[in-house]
Design an enzyme around this catalytic site. Sequence first.
Site, PDB file in Angstrom:
ATOM      1  N   THR A   1      -6.545   3.076  -3.875  1.00  0.00           N
ATOM      2  CA  THR A   1      -6.120   3.899  -2.645  1.00  0.00           C
ATOM      3  C   THR A   1      -5.281   5.230  -2.897  1.00  0.00           C
ATOM      4  O   THR A   1      -5.579   6.232  -1.902  1.00  0.00           O
ATOM      5  CB  THR A   1      -5.274   2.887  -1.514  1.00  0.00           C
ATOM      6  OG1 THR A   1      -4.177   2.725  -2.422  1.00  0.00           O
ATOM      7  CG2 THR A   1      -6.035   1.698  -1.527  1.00  0.00           C
TER       8      THR A   1
ATOM      9  N   PRO B   1      -6.170  -2.232  -7.046  1.00  0.00           N
ATOM     10  CA  PRO B   1      -6.572  -1.721  -5.638  1.00  0.00           C
ATOM     11  C   PRO B   1      -5.424  -0.446  -5.298  1.00  0.00           C
ATOM     12  O   PRO B   1      -5.855   0.300  -4.704  1.00  0.00           O
ATOM     13  CB  PRO B   1      -6.520  -2.714  -4.973  1.00  0.00           C
ATOM     14  CG  PRO B   1      -6.782  -4.001  -5.688  1.00  0.00           C
ATOM     15  CD  PRO B   1      -6.044  -3.574  -7.069  1.00  0.00           C
ATOM     16  N   TYR B   2      -4.216  -0.802  -5.397  1.00  0.00           N
ATOM     17  CA  TYR B   2      -3.156   0.326  -5.208  1.00  0.00           C
ATOM     18  C   TYR B   2      -3.665   1.830  -5.810  1.00  0.00           C
ATOM     19  O   TYR B   2      -3.672   2.667  -4.817  1.00  0.00           O
ATOM     20  CB  TYR B   2      -1.775  -0.012  -5.375  1.00  0.00           C
ATOM     21  CG  TYR B   2      -0.880   1.061  -5.404  1.00  0.00           C
ATOM     22  CD1 TYR B   2      -0.560   1.627  -4.182  1.00  0.00           C
ATOM     23  CD2 TYR B   2      -0.285   1.560  -6.475  1.00  0.00           C
ATOM     24  CE1 TYR B   2       0.652   2.486  -4.012  1.00  0.00           C
ATOM     25  CE2 TYR B   2       0.565   2.646  -6.513  1.00  0.00           C
ATOM     26  CZ  TYR B   2       1.031   3.037  -5.230  1.00  0.00           C
ATOM     27  OH  TYR B   2       1.873   4.083  -5.165  1.00  0.00           O
ATOM     28  N   GLY B   3      -3.893   1.703  -7.072  1.00  0.00           N
ATOM     29  CA  GLY B   3      -4.270   2.797  -7.494  1.00  0.00           C
ATOM     30  C   GLY B   3      -5.464   3.651  -7.041  1.00  0.00           C
ATOM     31  O   GLY B   3      -5.602   4.624  -6.918  1.00  0.00           O
TER      32      GLY B   3
ATOM     33  N   SER C   1      -1.507  -5.705  -4.049  1.00  0.00           N
ATOM     34  CA  SER C   1      -2.601  -4.966  -3.475  1.00  0.00           C
ATOM     35  C   SER C   1      -3.878  -5.729  -3.771  1.00  0.00           C
ATOM     36  O   SER C   1      -4.880  -5.210  -3.319  1.00  0.00           O
ATOM     37  CB  SER C   1      -2.823  -3.575  -4.209  1.00  0.00           C
ATOM     38  OG  SER C   1      -3.126  -3.413  -5.540  1.00  0.00           O
TER      39      SER C   1
END
Length: 318
Positions: A153, A149-151, A89
Amino acid sequence: MNIVVTGAAGFIGSHLCEALLSQGHLVKGVDQLQPASALKIKEDNLRHAIGHPHFEWHPADLLGMDLGRLIEQADVVFHLAGLAGVRNSWGATFADYLQANILLTQKLLEACKQAPRLQKLVFASSSSVYGGGGGQYNTEASPTRPISPYGLTKLAGEQLCYLYYNQYGVPYTALRYFTVYGPRQRPDMGFHRFMKNAWLDQPLFIYGNGEQTRDYTYVSDLVDANIKAMHYPKHGTVFNVGGTETASVNEIMQKIERLAGKPLNMQYSPEQPGDPFATRADIALASAELGYQPKVSLDQGLAAQWSYITALYANEKP
């Protein structure tokens, strides 16, 4: 009920579709069969659902679909579609995560606010919203400080759900998944990679020193939590969904070694950005409100996944 499942061909989505069909519901499954490398696995995932008289299959790009038409007759929507994975991510691919996890969620919520029959939207979130953790239990009231960044989103998706609930009354419940495993787990996920390499006598690559811990959730327990959330009469809520126990990566390696019946070739490499050191789920709220109680032990779940992996790669055995 009429139920729509986004991400239906994925690891969790396919198990959920089968469980809903077994209960007699009408299920409309949607998934994008891209990239091409994932096509065969996703088709295999759905082999028990496709052909079922109560299953309607839509292989399509959700961002390009008329979502209002897709869910106009839906009583329940499970939104599992999205782009997973912490390590990928970062950098230029973050744009893909924005599309799949934030823009798609907002587009679906726009459709949900107009859906006349909708009783519940169940949103798939992640323990990644909590961040790295220091080994303490995370409750739903714990600070949300993503370290990837995944977390970020997934947390944004949760907050979008709350905005549409608060403004338009979209009846949602969000579930924060803690490290899900079991048959059909994606090939890039840890247990799948470890077991495949153990079976094929290849090195097992471990990020960090292996002492990082996770709360592991078997897929059938997670499916049970989703179905319980579907029937939950309150809205605007979020629940942790964890498993029966936590373990370190090194402890998992020992269990896989016993399943394989041979020593493993483990190779350690540096920690990866955004990987939490420890996750632990406090599931007291889900237990009290949803009646959720995970049943599958780590040893039972690993044995089931080992059977799946050895069958999947039987023809590749050297």
